[in-house]
Scaffold this active site. Structure first.
Site, short mmCIF file in Angstrom:
data_model
loop_
_atom_site.label_atom_id
_atom_site.label_comp_id
_atom_site.label_asym_id
_atom_site.label_seq_id
_atom_site.Cartn_x
_atom_site.Cartn_y
_atom_site.Cartn_z
N ASP A 26 0.67 -1.47 -0.02
CA ASP A 26 -0.13 0.06 0.25
C ASP A 26 1.11 1.57 0.44
O ASP A 26 0.37 2.58 0.55
CB ASP A 26 -0.94 -0.16 1.14
CG ASP A 26 -1.95 -0.61 0.99
OD1 ASP A 26 -1.98 -1.80 0.24
OD2 ASP A 26 -2.41 -1.57 1.53
N GLU A 74 -4.37 -0.77 -1.43
CA GLU A 74 -6.38 -0.95 -0.90
C GLU A 74 -6.65 0.09 -1.25
O GLU A 74 -6.60 1.12 -1.62
CB GLU A 74 -6.05 -0.10 0.46
CG GLU A 74 -7.43 -0.55 1.60
CD GLU A 74 -7.33 0.11 3.16
OE1 GLU A 74 -5.83 0.18 3.17
OE2 GLU A 74 -8.34 0.32 3.47
N LYS A 131 -6.71 -4.91 -3.25
CA LYS A 131 -6.84 -5.53 -2.08
C LYS A 131 -8.10 -4.44 -1.64
O LYS A 131 -8.19 -3.92 -1.59
CB LYS A 131 -5.95 -5.80 -1.17
CG LYS A 131 -4.75 -5.17 -0.56
CD LYS A 131 -4.56 -4.98 0.53
CE LYS A 131 -3.12 -4.22 1.45
NZ LYS A 131 -4.34 -3.33 2.40
N LYS A 134 -8.09 -4.75 5.02
CA LYS A 134 -6.43 -4.51 5.36
C LYS A 134 -5.32 -5.28 5.06
O LYS A 134 -4.50 -5.31 4.72
CB LYS A 134 -6.56 -4.30 6.68
CG LYS A 134 -7.45 -2.88 7.49
CD LYS A 134 -7.57 -1.52 6.81
CE LYS A 134 -8.28 -0.36 6.56
NZ LYS A 134 -8.58 0.21 6.36
N CYS A 164 -1.97 -2.38 7.84
CA CYS A 164 -1.93 -2.99 6.49
C CYS A 164 -0.80 -4.25 6.57
O CYS A 164 -1.29 -5.17 6.39
CB CYS A 164 -2.72 -2.80 5.46
SG CYS A 164 -3.36 -2.02 5.46
C1 C5J Z 1 -3.04 1.17 5.90
C2 C5J Z 1 -4.97 1.76 6.43
N1 C5J Z 1 -2.35 0.61 4.24
N2 C5J Z 1 -4.40 2.95 7.67
N3 C5J Z 1 -4.38 1.05 5.83
O1 C5J Z 1 -2.56 0.86 6.12
O2 C5J Z 1 -5.95 1.87 6.77
#
Ligand code: C5J
Length: 228
Positions: A26, A74, A131, A134, A164
């Site tokens: 991500d 994400e 995805k 998470k 994530c």
């Molecule tokens: C991730 C989030 N990638 N913090 N997403 O950690 O919402």
């Protein structure tokens, strides 16, 4: 088959690089760049920016070694049909998933903010796992891609450490993968969560995996190449 020993917490890990994949989680503009979703929530995105150069160094090392490299993002379909209402209907309505943000609709596939930051752009042929959750295994084909390449160890990098990255490491651990999390190539908006998140992975004899650094892995790769 040659194995390399990498210094790590809670103890060194023996790795066969031919059966190791790099997973970059991500590293998206919405999380890392000013004007994205993370910044709109009031976070200091510079904290995540610290992981870009280590990720870039590990990415170059993995590519040079011919390792499998996977990127995750994400995000959701534009109609949000894959986004659970419980995830969407949270927080300030103007900053929710699907709302208009400065980089397009927040966490929606195809929008500029959903893209991976240019410094870590995937090469053609490198799988990008989109995805909805998470964890990178939830409702994706990541497990299939890894099993088809007989991958046993994951080098895990990206953001955020406690969300994530952590969720993915827990999912991977339960599926039998050995996770080596690179501390400098992960980051959080909350430095304390980053520190404790890493400590949790290595606690109790490595309950979810191992924690090491980009330099330690690159040094092991260089030593392997020298010995060859
Ligand atoms: C991730 C989030 N990638 N913090 N997403 O950690 O919402």
């Amino acid at each position: 088959m040659s194995r390399s020993e990498i210094p790590a917490e809670p103890f060194p890990i023996s790795v066969d690089f031919a059966r190791t994949a790099l997973v970059i989680i991500d590293m998206q503009r919405d999380f890392l760049e000013p004007g994205g979703f993370g910044a709109a929530l009031g976070n200091d995105v510079a904290l995540l920016g610290a992981a870009v150069l280590p990720c870039k160094a590990m990415l170059a090392g993995a590519r040079a070694a011919g390792m499998l490299v996977l990127h995750t993002r994400e995000g959701h379909r534009p109609d949000l049909s894959d986004a659970p209402p419980a995830k969407v209907l949270r927080g300030d309505p103007t900053r929710r998933i699907g709302a208009a943000g400065p980089m397009g609709r927040i966490l929606v596939r195809g929008e500029a903010g959903h893209d991976i930051v240019p410094a870590l752009a995937p090469l053609p042929g490198e799988p990008v796992i989109d995805k909805p959750g998470k964890g990178a295994f939830y409702q994706t084909d990541l497990d299939l891609l890894l099993r088809n390449r007989s991958i046993e160890t994951l080098l895990v990098t990206g953001v955020t450490t406690e969300v994530c990255v952590h969720t993915t490491v827990r999912e991977a651990n339960d599926r039998g993968y050995r996770c080596l999390v690179l501390s400098d190539a992960c980051a959080s908006y909350f430095p304390e969560f980053h520190r404790v998140g890493l400590a949790m992975i290595a606690a109790q004899g490595g309950i979810f995996g191992w924690v090491s650094s980009t330099d330690a892995v690159l040094a092991a790769l260089a030593a392997r190449d020298q010995a060859a």
